[in-house]
Design a protein around this motif. Structure first.
Motif: not given
Length: 200
Positions: A60-61, A63-67
Motif C-alpha cells: 500500500h502506498d 495514498l492508500g492505493r495497493s499494488s
C-alpha cells in the motif's frame, strides 16, 4: 517406488511419490505427477506458504492505493520459460504485459532508503535530487558503461574464465561505490545471492 525385475521405472505402475519443497519446481513436479492416476503424491514444505522463490505481496502506498509486487520471481517471458508458459496455458492463467526495471534502495548511516535510484527513466535515475550534485553518483553512472563494455569483451578471453568476479573487478580498477551500488544489487537480484557470493 515399485520396480520390476528389469529395475526400470514404469509410470503405469502405481507409486507413492514424495516431493520435497513447494517452490515452483516442486509444485510443477507435483502437478504433473498427480496427473498420473496411479501415483499418490505428497508434497513436503518447511515454510508456512507455498511458492518458494515466487512470493507476492500486497503493498500500500501513502495514498492508500495497493499494488501486488512479486519478489523473487524476476523475469517471465516466452523465450526463456517455455515450460512455465505451457503450464500456465494448461491452467488457463493468462499473462499480461508489464514493465521491468531495476531499482536500488540501500541504507546509509542506518537510515533506510538513504541511497536510491531506478534505472527505468531519467527521472528514476535522479529520484533522489541529491544525486544531481553527488560526484560519486556521476562516477557510478560513468563506470556502468565501462563495466558493460569490458564484461562483454572478457567473454572471449580465456584467462578470465577461472577468475572470480571480485578479482576481475579489482584487476580493472572498478570503483567500490559502483560495485556496491550497481553490480552487487543487480547480480543479487538476477541470481538471488548475497553480495559475498557474487564476488566469489
Amino acid at each position: 517406488m515399485p520396480t520390476r525385475a528389469s529395475n526400470r521405472f514404469d509410470p503405469e505402475v502405481g507409486a507413492r511419490v514424495a516431493i520435497v519443497g513447494a517452490g515452483i519446481s516442486g509444485l510443477s513436479a507435483a502437478y504433473y505427477a498427480s496427473k498420473l492416476t496411479q501415483w499418490d503424491v505428497t508434497v513436503y514444505e518447511a515454510n508456512s506458504r507455498l511458492g518458494g522463490h515466487a512470493h507476492s505481496h500486497v503493498v500500500h502506498d501513502a495514498l492508500g492505493r495497493s499494488s501486488i509486487v512479486d519478489t523473487g520471481f524476476i523475469v517471465f517471458n516466452d523465450r526463456n520459460y517455455p515450460n512455465f508458459r505451457a503450464i500456465l496455458n494448461e491452467l488457463h492463467v493468462a499473462p499480461h504485459p508489464t514493465e521491468m526495471s531495476f531499482s536500488v534502495s540501500l541504507p546509509v548511516a542506518g537510515r533506510r532508503g538513504g541511497f536510491e535510484y531506478n534505472g527505468g527513466s531519467l527521472g528514476g535515475l535522479f529520484v533522489q535530487r541529491s544525486n544531481l550534485v553527488s560526484l560519486n553518483y556521476w562516477k557510478l553512472l560513468k563506470e556502468i558503461p565501462r563495466f558493460n563494455r569490458l564484461a562483454k569483451a572478457s567473454r572471449t578471453e580465456d584467462q578470465t574464465l577461472e577468475q572470480t568476479v571480485g578479482d576481475w573487478l579489482d584487476e580493472h580498477g572498478f570503483d567500490p561505490w559502483m560495485v556496491t551500488r550497481y553490480l552487487l544489487p543487480l547480480a543479487g537480484a538476477v541470481w538471488s545471492m548475497s553480495p559475498e557470493r557474487v564476488r566469489d
